[in-house]
Motif scaffolding. Structure first.
Motif, PDB file in Angstrom:
ATOM      1  N   GLU A 285       0.985  -1.142   0.187  1.00 32.15           N
ATOM      2  CA  GLU A 285       0.144  -0.054   0.152  1.00 32.15           C
ATOM      3  C   GLU A 285       0.778   1.337  -0.148  1.00 32.15           C
ATOM      4  N   TRP A 286       0.581   2.208  -0.964  1.00 35.91           N
ATOM      5  CA  TRP A 286       1.280   3.404  -1.072  1.00 35.91           C
ATOM      6  C   TRP A 286       0.213   4.721  -0.664  1.00 35.91           C
ATOM      7  N   LEU A 287       1.009   5.580  -0.213  1.00 34.24           N
ATOM      8  CA  LEU A 287      -0.027   7.220  -0.171  1.00 34.24           C
ATOM      9  C   LEU A 287       0.693   8.031  -0.607  1.00 34.24           C
ATOM     10  N   LYS A 288       0.128   8.636  -1.910  1.00 36.44           N
ATOM     11  CA  LYS A 288       1.080   9.828  -2.500  1.00 36.44           C
ATOM     12  C   LYS A 288       0.229  10.537  -3.393  1.00 36.44           C
ATOM     13  N   ASP A 289       0.523  11.808  -2.908  1.00 37.15           N
ATOM     14  CA  ASP A 289      -0.320  13.006  -3.754  1.00 37.15           C
ATOM     15  C   ASP A 289      -1.843  12.998  -3.594  1.00 37.15           C
ATOM     16  N   GLY A 290      -2.367  12.402  -2.436  1.00 36.80           N
ATOM     17  CA  GLY A 290      -3.780  12.515  -1.959  1.00 36.80           C
ATOM     18  C   GLY A 290      -4.403  11.261  -2.507  1.00 36.80           C
ATOM     19  N   TRP A 291      -3.387  10.101  -3.066  1.00 35.61           N
ATOM     20  CA  TRP A 291      -4.195   8.788  -3.617  1.00 35.61           C
ATOM     21  C   TRP A 291      -3.666   7.813  -2.687  1.00 35.61           C
ATOM     22  N   VAL A 292      -4.511   6.730  -2.529  1.00 36.84           N
ATOM     23  CA  VAL A 292      -4.106   5.495  -1.651  1.00 36.84           C
ATOM     24  C   VAL A 292      -4.092   4.376  -2.949  1.00 36.84           C
ATOM     25  N   TYR A 293      -2.948   3.751  -2.962  1.00 36.70           N
ATOM     26  CA  TYR A 293      -2.695   2.792  -4.186  1.00 36.70           C
ATOM     27  C   TYR A 293      -2.500   1.282  -3.252  1.00 36.70           C
ATOM     28  N   ALA A 303      -1.985 -10.378  -9.409  1.00 30.82           N
ATOM     29  CA  ALA A 303      -2.060  -8.987  -8.421  1.00 30.82           C
ATOM     30  C   ALA A 303      -3.167  -8.194  -8.772  1.00 30.82           C
ATOM     31  N   VAL A 304      -3.556  -7.487  -7.866  1.00 31.61           N
ATOM     32  CA  VAL A 304      -5.153  -6.430  -8.007  1.00 31.61           C
ATOM     33  C   VAL A 304      -4.597  -5.316  -7.707  1.00 31.61           C
ATOM     34  N   ARG A 305      -4.554  -4.602  -8.557  1.00 28.61           N
ATOM     35  CA  ARG A 305      -4.112  -3.099  -8.274  1.00 28.61           C
ATOM     36  C   ARG A 305      -5.128  -2.173  -8.416  1.00 28.61           C
ATOM     37  N   THR A 306      -5.598  -1.077  -7.150  1.00 26.29           N
ATOM     38  CA  THR A 306      -6.326  -0.398  -7.249  1.00 26.29           C
ATOM     39  C   THR A 306      -5.814   1.049  -6.741  1.00 26.29           C
ATOM     40  N   LYS A 307      -6.586   2.110  -6.813  1.00 28.37           N
ATOM     41  CA  LYS A 307      -6.340   3.300  -6.325  1.00 28.37           C
ATOM     42  C   LYS A 307      -7.788   4.376  -5.920  1.00 28.37           C
ATOM     43  N   PHE A 451       2.580   3.939 -10.985  1.00 31.14           N
ATOM     44  CA  PHE A 451       1.152   3.907 -10.868  1.00 31.14           C
ATOM     45  C   PHE A 451       0.224   3.863 -11.927  1.00 31.14           C
ATOM     46  N   SER A 452       0.683   3.886 -13.045  1.00 35.05           N
ATOM     47  CA  SER A 452      -0.211   4.058 -14.258  1.00 35.05           C
ATOM     48  C   SER A 452      -1.036   2.814 -14.555  1.00 35.05           C
ATOM     49  N   ASP A 453      -1.111   1.707 -14.184  1.00 32.67           N
ATOM     50  CA  ASP A 453      -1.778   0.801 -14.432  1.00 32.67           C
ATOM     51  C   ASP A 453      -2.864   0.366 -13.229  1.00 32.67           C
ATOM     52  N   PHE A 454      -2.829   1.122 -12.167  1.00 32.94           N
ATOM     53  CA  PHE A 454      -3.614   1.082 -11.022  1.00 32.94           C
ATOM     54  C   PHE A 454      -5.432   1.411 -11.361  1.00 32.94           C
ATOM     55  N   GLU A 455      -6.141   0.623 -11.185  1.00 35.47           N
ATOM     56  CA  GLU A 455      -7.560   0.957 -11.401  1.00 35.47           C
ATOM     57  C   GLU A 455      -8.021   1.766 -10.489  1.00 35.47           C
ATOM     58  N   GLU A 456      -9.110   2.789 -10.845  1.00 34.06           N
ATOM     59  CA  GLU A 456      -9.588   3.789  -9.789  1.00 34.06           C
ATOM     60  C   GLU A 456     -10.826   3.145  -9.334  1.00 34.06           C
ATOM     61  N   LEU A 457     -10.847   2.894  -8.113  1.00 30.81           N
ATOM     62  CA  LEU A 457     -11.638   2.432  -7.355  1.00 30.81           C
ATOM     63  C   LEU A 457     -12.892   3.287  -6.477  1.00 30.81           C
ATOM     64  N   SER A 458     -13.967   3.337  -6.962  1.00 29.78           N
ATOM     65  CA  SER A 458     -14.979   4.407  -6.414  1.00 29.78           C
ATOM     66  C   SER A 458     -15.614   3.945  -5.423  1.00 29.78           C
ATOM     67  N   ILE A 459     -15.359   4.812  -4.210  1.00 32.71           N
ATOM     68  CA  ILE A 459     -16.101   4.407  -2.825  1.00 32.71           C
ATOM     69  C   ILE A 459     -17.530   5.101  -2.751  1.00 32.71           C
ATOM     70  N   PRO A 460     -18.555   4.258  -2.632  1.00 36.10           N
ATOM     71  CA  PRO A 460     -20.005   4.917  -2.458  1.00 36.10           C
ATOM     72  C   PRO A 460     -19.957   5.736  -1.478  1.00 36.10           C
ATOM     73  N   GLU A 461     -20.925   6.619  -1.460  1.00 33.85           N
ATOM     74  CA  GLU A 461     -21.210   7.654  -0.238  1.00 33.85           C
ATOM     75  C   GLU A 461     -22.244   6.902   0.488  1.00 33.85           C
ATOM     76  N   ILE A 462     -22.047   7.003   1.736  1.00 35.02           N
ATOM     77  CA  ILE A 462     -22.940   6.382   2.884  1.00 35.02           C
ATOM     78  C   ILE A 462     -23.826   7.639   3.442  1.00 35.02           C
ATOM     79  N   ALA A 463     -25.066   7.237   3.303  1.00 40.59           N
ATOM     80  CA  ALA A 463     -25.773   8.257   4.154  1.00 40.59           C
ATOM     81  C   ALA A 463     -25.641   8.335   5.567  1.00 40.59           C
ATOM     82  N   ALA A 464     -25.733   9.538   6.024  1.00 44.68           N
ATOM     83  CA  ALA A 464     -25.569   9.857   7.472  1.00 44.68           C
ATOM     84  C   ALA A 464     -26.449   9.011   8.393  1.00 44.68           C
TER      85      ALA A 464
END
Length: 464
Positions: A285-293, A303-307, A451-464
């Motif tokens: 796991e890496w944290l860089k420029d506001g992204w978690v890889y 290997a599964v690569r997500t960001k 990190f060019s081949d890391f696929e962006e993973l969308s995190i769904p919003e959770i209602a309060a």
């Protein structure tokens, strides 16, 4: 299987709690140490550690910590001290009168000192006064607990629930290892220097306090560093017993972590291999420029690569606040009361500290799990039926005073309540953990992959 993983989660929570601090519920040994130097005394019923202290008992402790017990008793006997309170017994009268004449304490009314219980806030205010701080000038009474925590002898995790004589003994012990406001000495040493405490009787406490303070000072540079490079390894020998059968579940973890807490950015890299029940999982796991890889292996070895994008504003604000308010020169002695023994040895150019913490003193930390929001049906009862063995921690400090290595061994037993019609499950775990500090500060370097081949993973919003 779900229940087993719940147990593992509880175990990891307990381990994380240990890494922060601990909450003790049994300070008998601390009371004995304080009694040996004349600071803490029991009644005809013993130390009575399981009841709340009274305001009068707190007043007696404060006068002793001010080194003024003989002065107060002699002056009161000679009629030189008076007070307007009619509800103070003969035993406490010299002490309360002394504090009243010194302007250190007042009553609950013009003629009543107050017979109620002494709270943690009230007692920490007393201890701060013994250390030379003045409420209204150095701190406000409403903020006494926060100020005591800042000065290093109080931690709210150590004293949950009703403040008892047990807790009073523990926080007193830690205050005795805390520096006076003027920095001339720590409190116990000042009492010895003024002949208020016998040096020979206090020798065991003095040795423990000075070793603990030296270790905390060595750790301070590592704890306060804004960058760190460490290797971590752990072997956990677990076994689960139920219905007469025992299943062994060994677990290993090995890897490294680098982090840089820059004021404009957070950077981190973690690389761990986790083995359990014959299977090994590699996670990076890496944290860089506001992204978690994240890169994880799967069963076929691919290997599964997500960001995922991360909002770091709040974390950066907390870091900046901590850096702004932290007193890096302060020796934090919260946790000292849990230490059964601490020894110091020289090995070549290194200094090795071996510290033993009594298992019973750790069990108060379990209140964290007892109150775990989603664990009322399982995690809470697990915590209630859990017991620690003694904990041994070995710290290696190099000739420059930097912490280089930590090794920790301990064990825990948990009883998982039975499901309807079933039998309880008992899990035992023996831990052997180590951390090696490779570098801190400007010497830390992080190498990031492509990190060019890391696929962006969308995190769904959770209602309060």
């Amino acid at each position: 299987m779900k229940r087993i993983f719940t147990v593992l989660a509880a175990t990891l929570l307990l381990t994380a709690a240990m890494a922060v601090t601990a909450s003790a519920s049994d300070y008998d040994a601390v009371a004995e140490d304080l009694a040996a130097i004349g600071v803490f005394r029991g009644t005809s019923d013993g130390f009575e550690l399981d009841r709340a202290p009274t305001r009068s008992e707190a007043a007696i402790m404060l006068v002793r910590l001010l080194g003024a017990e003989d002065e107060a008793r002699d002056a009161y006997a000679a009629g030189e001290l008076t007070m307007p309170f009619t509800d103070v017994g003969a035993t406490a009268a010299p002490y309360v009168a002394y504090l009243y004449q010194q302007g250190i304490t007042n009553g609950t009314s013009a003629t009543k000192f107050g017979t109620g219980a002494c709270s943690a806030k009230m007692y920490c205010a007393f201890l701060l006064r013994a250390l030379g701080y003045e409420d209204g000038t150095d701190f406000q009474y409403a903020d006494a607990l926060a100020f005591a925590q800042e000065k290093g002898f109080y931690d709210p995790l150590m004293f949950p629930g009703t403040f008892l004589r047990d807790d009073l003994a523990a926080v007193t012990y830690q205050a005795l290892g805390t520096d006076l406001k003027d920095g001339s000495a720590y409190l116990l040493k000042s009492l010895i220097d003024s002949d208020a405490v016998d040096a020979e009787a206090a020798a065991p406490m003095t040795e423990k306090i000075e070793a603990y303070r030296a270790l905390q000072q060595a750790s301070a540079g590592t704890d306060s560093s804004t960058a760190m490079d460490v290797d971590v390894a752990a072997n956990i020998d677990m076994a689960v017993a139920q219905d007469g059968e025992t299943v062994s579940m060994p677990m290993t973890m090995e890897g490294s972590m680098q982090m840089i807490l820059d004021e404009d950015d957070l950077q981190m890299a973690c690389d761990f291999d986790i083995g359990m029940m014959g299977e090994t999982m590699t996670t990076r796991e890496w944290l860089k420029d506001g992204w978690v890889y994240v890169e994880s292996t799967v069963e076929n070895g691919e290997a599964v690569r997500t960001k995922t994008q991360a909002d770091l504003a709040e974390q950066l604000a907390l870091i900046e606040q901590a850096q702004a308010t932290a007193d890096l020169d302060m020796v934090n002695v919260s946790g000292l009361a849990m230490v059964d023994s601490i020894t110091v040895q020289t090995q070549g150019a290194n200094t090795v500290y071996t510290m033993v913490i009594t298992g019973s003193s750790m069990e108060g930390m379990l209140h964290i799990l007892r109150e775990f929001p989603d664990g009322s049906d399982l995690v809470g009862p697990i915590a209630e039926g859990s017991h620690f063995g003694d904990i041994t921690a070995v710290y290696t400090v190099d000739r420059s005073g930097d912490l280089k290595d930590i090794q920790m061994t301990y064990s825990i037993e948990m009883t998982v309540p039975a499901e309807e019609g079933g039998t309880p499950m008992v899990m035992t775990a023996a831990y052997d953990m180590s951390m090696t500090v490779n570098a801190t500060g400007d010497r830390v370097r992080i190498t990031f992959p492509d990190f060019s081949d890391f696929e962006e993973l969308s995190i769904p919003e959770i209602a309060a």
